[in-house]
Scaffold this motif. Sequence first.
Motif, mmCIF file in Angstrom:
data_model
loop_
_atom_site.group_PDB
_atom_site.id
_atom_site.type_symbol
_atom_site.label_atom_id
_atom_site.label_comp_id
_atom_site.label_asym_id
_atom_site.label_seq_id
_atom_site.Cartn_x
_atom_site.Cartn_y
_atom_site.Cartn_z
ATOM 1 N N GLY A 74 0.805 -1.211 0.000
ATOM 2 C CA GLY A 74 0.000 0.000 0.000
ATOM 3 C C GLY A 74 0.842 1.266 0.000
ATOM 4 N N LEU A 75 1.898 1.293 0.833
ATOM 5 C CA LEU A 75 2.754 2.473 0.885
ATOM 6 C C LEU A 75 3.503 2.682 -0.424
ATOM 7 C CD1 LEU A 75 4.217 2.143 4.505
ATOM 8 C CD2 LEU A 75 2.720 3.961 3.663
ATOM 9 N N ALA A 76 4.011 1.586 -0.996
ATOM 10 C CA ALA A 76 4.744 1.696 -2.261
ATOM 11 C C ALA A 76 3.835 2.225 -3.368
ATOM 12 C CB ALA A 76 5.327 0.339 -2.644
ATOM 13 N N VAL A 77 2.645 1.672 -3.460
ATOM 14 C CA VAL A 77 1.700 2.115 -4.498
ATOM 15 C C VAL A 77 1.251 3.550 -4.253
ATOM 16 C CG1 VAL A 77 -0.587 1.707 -5.479
ATOM 17 C CG2 VAL A 77 0.926 -0.230 -5.005
ATOM 18 N N LEU A 78 1.036 3.912 -2.977
ATOM 19 C CA LEU A 78 0.603 5.268 -2.648
ATOM 20 C C LEU A 78 1.651 6.303 -3.045
ATOM 21 C CD1 LEU A 78 -1.362 7.253 -1.274
ATOM 22 C CD2 LEU A 78 -0.189 6.759 0.889
ATOM 23 N N LEU A 79 2.913 6.053 -2.696
ATOM 24 C CA LEU A 79 3.968 7.005 -3.026
ATOM 25 C C LEU A 79 4.146 7.132 -4.538
ATOM 26 C CD1 LEU A 79 6.577 6.033 -0.278
ATOM 27 C CD2 LEU A 79 5.348 8.203 -0.474
ATOM 28 N N THR A 80 4.171 5.985 -5.209
ATOM 29 C CA THR A 80 4.313 6.028 -6.665
ATOM 30 C C THR A 80 3.109 6.693 -7.317
ATOM 31 O OG1 THR A 80 5.610 3.981 -6.628
ATOM 32 C CG2 THR A 80 4.675 4.637 -8.741
ATOM 33 N N GLY A 81 1.916 6.312 -6.868
ATOM 34 C CA GLY A 81 0.695 6.884 -7.434
ATOM 35 C C GLY A 81 0.613 8.387 -7.244
ATOM 36 N N THR A 82 1.090 8.872 -6.085
ATOM 37 C CA THR A 82 1.070 10.317 -5.843
ATOM 38 C C THR A 82 1.987 11.046 -6.813
ATOM 39 O OG1 THR A 82 0.621 9.929 -3.495
ATOM 40 C CG2 THR A 82 1.448 12.097 -4.119
ATOM 41 N N GLU A 83 3.172 10.501 -7.025
ATOM 42 C CA GLU A 83 4.092 11.129 -7.983
ATOM 43 C C GLU A 83 3.506 11.125 -9.393
ATOM 44 O OE1 GLU A 83 8.336 11.560 -7.657
ATOM 45 O OE2 GLU A 83 8.369 9.550 -6.762
ATOM 46 N N VAL A 84 2.924 10.000 -9.786
ATOM 47 C CA VAL A 84 2.341 9.896 -11.120
ATOM 48 C C VAL A 84 1.189 10.879 -11.273
ATOM 49 C CG1 VAL A 84 1.064 8.386 -12.692
ATOM 50 C CG2 VAL A 84 3.065 7.505 -11.466
ATOM 51 N N ALA A 85 0.342 10.982 -10.238
ATOM 52 C CA ALA A 85 -0.796 11.890 -10.298
ATOM 53 C C ALA A 85 -0.345 13.341 -10.414
ATOM 54 C CB ALA A 85 -1.668 11.702 -9.053
ATOM 55 N N LEU A 86 0.672 13.719 -9.640
ATOM 56 C CA LEU A 86 1.175 15.094 -9.721
ATOM 57 C C LEU A 86 1.777 15.376 -11.097
ATOM 58 C CD1 LEU A 86 2.840 15.425 -6.199
ATOM 59 C CD2 LEU A 86 0.800 16.614 -7.015
ATOM 60 N N GLU A 87 2.424 14.376 -11.677
ATOM 61 C CA GLU A 87 3.016 14.568 -13.006
ATOM 62 C C GLU A 87 1.930 14.758 -14.062
ATOM 63 O OE1 GLU A 87 4.811 13.873 -16.821
ATOM 64 O OE2 GLU A 87 3.383 12.494 -15.902
ATOM 65 N N PHE A 88 0.854 13.978 -13.968
ATOM 66 C CA PHE A 88 -0.228 14.062 -14.950
ATOM 67 C C PHE A 88 -1.031 15.342 -14.804
ATOM 68 C CE2 PHE A 88 0.305 9.537 -15.949
ATOM 69 C CZ PHE A 88 0.045 9.562 -17.314
ATOM 70 N N THR A 89 -1.066 15.902 -13.596
ATOM 71 C CA THR A 89 -1.847 17.132 -13.378
ATOM 72 C C THR A 89 -1.008 18.390 -13.570
ATOM 73 O OG1 THR A 89 -1.415 16.946 -10.993
ATOM 74 C CG2 THR A 89 -3.485 16.036 -11.818
ATOM 75 N N GLY A 90 0.204 18.233 -14.062
ATOM 76 C CA GLY A 90 1.040 19.392 -14.348
ATOM 77 C C GLY A 90 1.732 19.983 -13.143
ATOM 78 N N LEU A 91 1.792 19.242 -12.035
ATOM 79 C CA LEU A 91 2.427 19.743 -10.814
ATOM 80 C C LEU A 91 3.769 19.066 -10.552
ATOM 81 C CD1 LEU A 91 -0.722 19.854 -8.504
ATOM 82 C CD2 LEU A 91 0.378 21.763 -9.700
ATOM 83 N N ALA A 92 4.388 18.542 -11.627
ATOM 84 C CA ALA A 92 5.625 17.786 -11.457
ATOM 85 C C ALA A 92 6.799 18.670 -11.048
ATOM 86 C CB ALA A 92 5.954 17.037 -12.743
ATOM 87 N N ARG A 93 6.656 19.969 -11.159
ATOM 88 C CA ARG A 93 7.740 20.861 -10.730
ATOM 89 C C ARG A 93 7.353 21.659 -9.497
ATOM 90 N NH1 ARG A 93 11.740 20.709 -14.394
ATOM 91 N NH2 ARG A 93 11.243 19.958 -16.489
ATOM 92 N N SER A 94 6.350 21.178 -8.807
ATOM 93 C CA SER A 94 5.899 21.845 -7.591
ATOM 94 C C SER A 94 6.714 21.382 -6.390
ATOM 95 C CB SER A 94 4.421 21.555 -7.348
ATOM 96 O OG SER A 94 4.228 20.175 -7.061
ATOM 97 N N ALA A 95 6.576 22.110 -5.278
ATOM 98 C CA ALA A 95 7.261 21.727 -4.043
ATOM 99 C C ALA A 95 6.739 20.390 -3.529
ATOM 100 C CB ALA A 95 7.074 22.820 -2.986
ATOM 101 N N TRP A 96 5.449 20.111 -3.737
ATOM 102 C CA TRP A 96 4.877 18.838 -3.314
ATOM 103 C C TRP A 96 5.569 17.668 -4.022
ATOM 104 C CZ3 TRP A 96 1.990 17.665 0.699
ATOM 105 C CH2 TRP A 96 1.208 18.657 1.291
ATOM 106 N N PHE A 97 5.722 17.791 -5.310
ATOM 107 C CA PHE A 97 6.362 16.715 -6.066
ATOM 108 C C PHE A 97 7.816 16.535 -5.622
ATOM 109 C CE2 PHE A 97 8.808 14.938 -9.547
ATOM 110 C CZ PHE A 97 8.002 13.900 -10.004
#
Length: 352
Positions: free
Chosen positions: A93-116
Amino acid sequence: MDAPLSSLAVTVVLVVATLAAARVYFHRVRIERPPVGVFNLRDVGFSFLVLVVVPPLYLQLPRGLIGTILALFGTGLLYFTLTPLVRRPAAVGLAVLLTGTEVALEFTGLARSAWFTGINDVVLLIVVVGVCNTWAQSGIRARDMAVFAAVVTGYDAIATGLLPTTAEFVGQLQALPFAPTMGWGSGAAAVFTGLGDLLFIVLWPLVAEKAYSAAAGRAAIAVTLGCVAAVTASYQLGLLTVAIPGMVLMGPAILAHYLWLRHRHPRERTAGEHEVRLHPELPPLVPAPSRPLDDLLVAVDLAAHAGAGPVRYQAVHDGAVLATGANPAAVLRDAGAARPDATPVLTLAPAG
């Protein structure tokens, strides 16, 4: 504190935190069955080949394909590192959550944000802890580690210092899940450490401690972090105005430290010897071969009847004699040829 200096401070804290987490993991978490064999000089050659081939290859691949490869590979490393710490479902669950969060931020155009950037730093910390502990606990030798550092130094000096290969490669992977840089900031205020440098910063102290002593491990920390501090200070003081790979300084320092340690300790400890010192209360990683009680009873009976006259050696397994002769080495060799899967008991018996 201006933005570049604040970014530098955060990056230094992240590097030190990664090293500290790896050492805690090394001391408290036991990888029962490392998924790789012992890293040796053949692996050094193969790793160098991968290091040379992968960056130019990735530059030719579609960005989406690169992101998919990084996400799948990174998720596996996260799961492997987290499994000894939490239950398997939680690790998944943790592995999928961390990866999924990065992928989601990349798809929503936030890949260069502080969150990412923050999430990628956490992900990279976990991955580096897992990879370095896998190598160290699987028995990588300090000699092979020093050779690997020297080889990477030579490559980095060319690919980063003289050619645009590394810069283009890192630029292609930026803003993708599991981007191979740890740091903070954006634009001119950004300060990052590459994954390659980070691996050597963390791995050399673990290997030095495994191979020699806890004091050697602490000295290795001073060596790697000292190189980071020297490069950082050179930039801040204006002594360096162009980017140079950290391995240009760290590689020779690791090699020199290894030569000094080898002079003081001619023999390296194996991973098993270090394990016994670190966890004497735990069973060995490779259990001693068990010998059936019947074999021991037959061996005792044969030895009891040997008497004071001429004797010969006999190899006993499953209550039967597999081989016999006057030379114990030859007897064990013949027994191994007869039953390759057996662990016989060697005993003495009357020659007549």
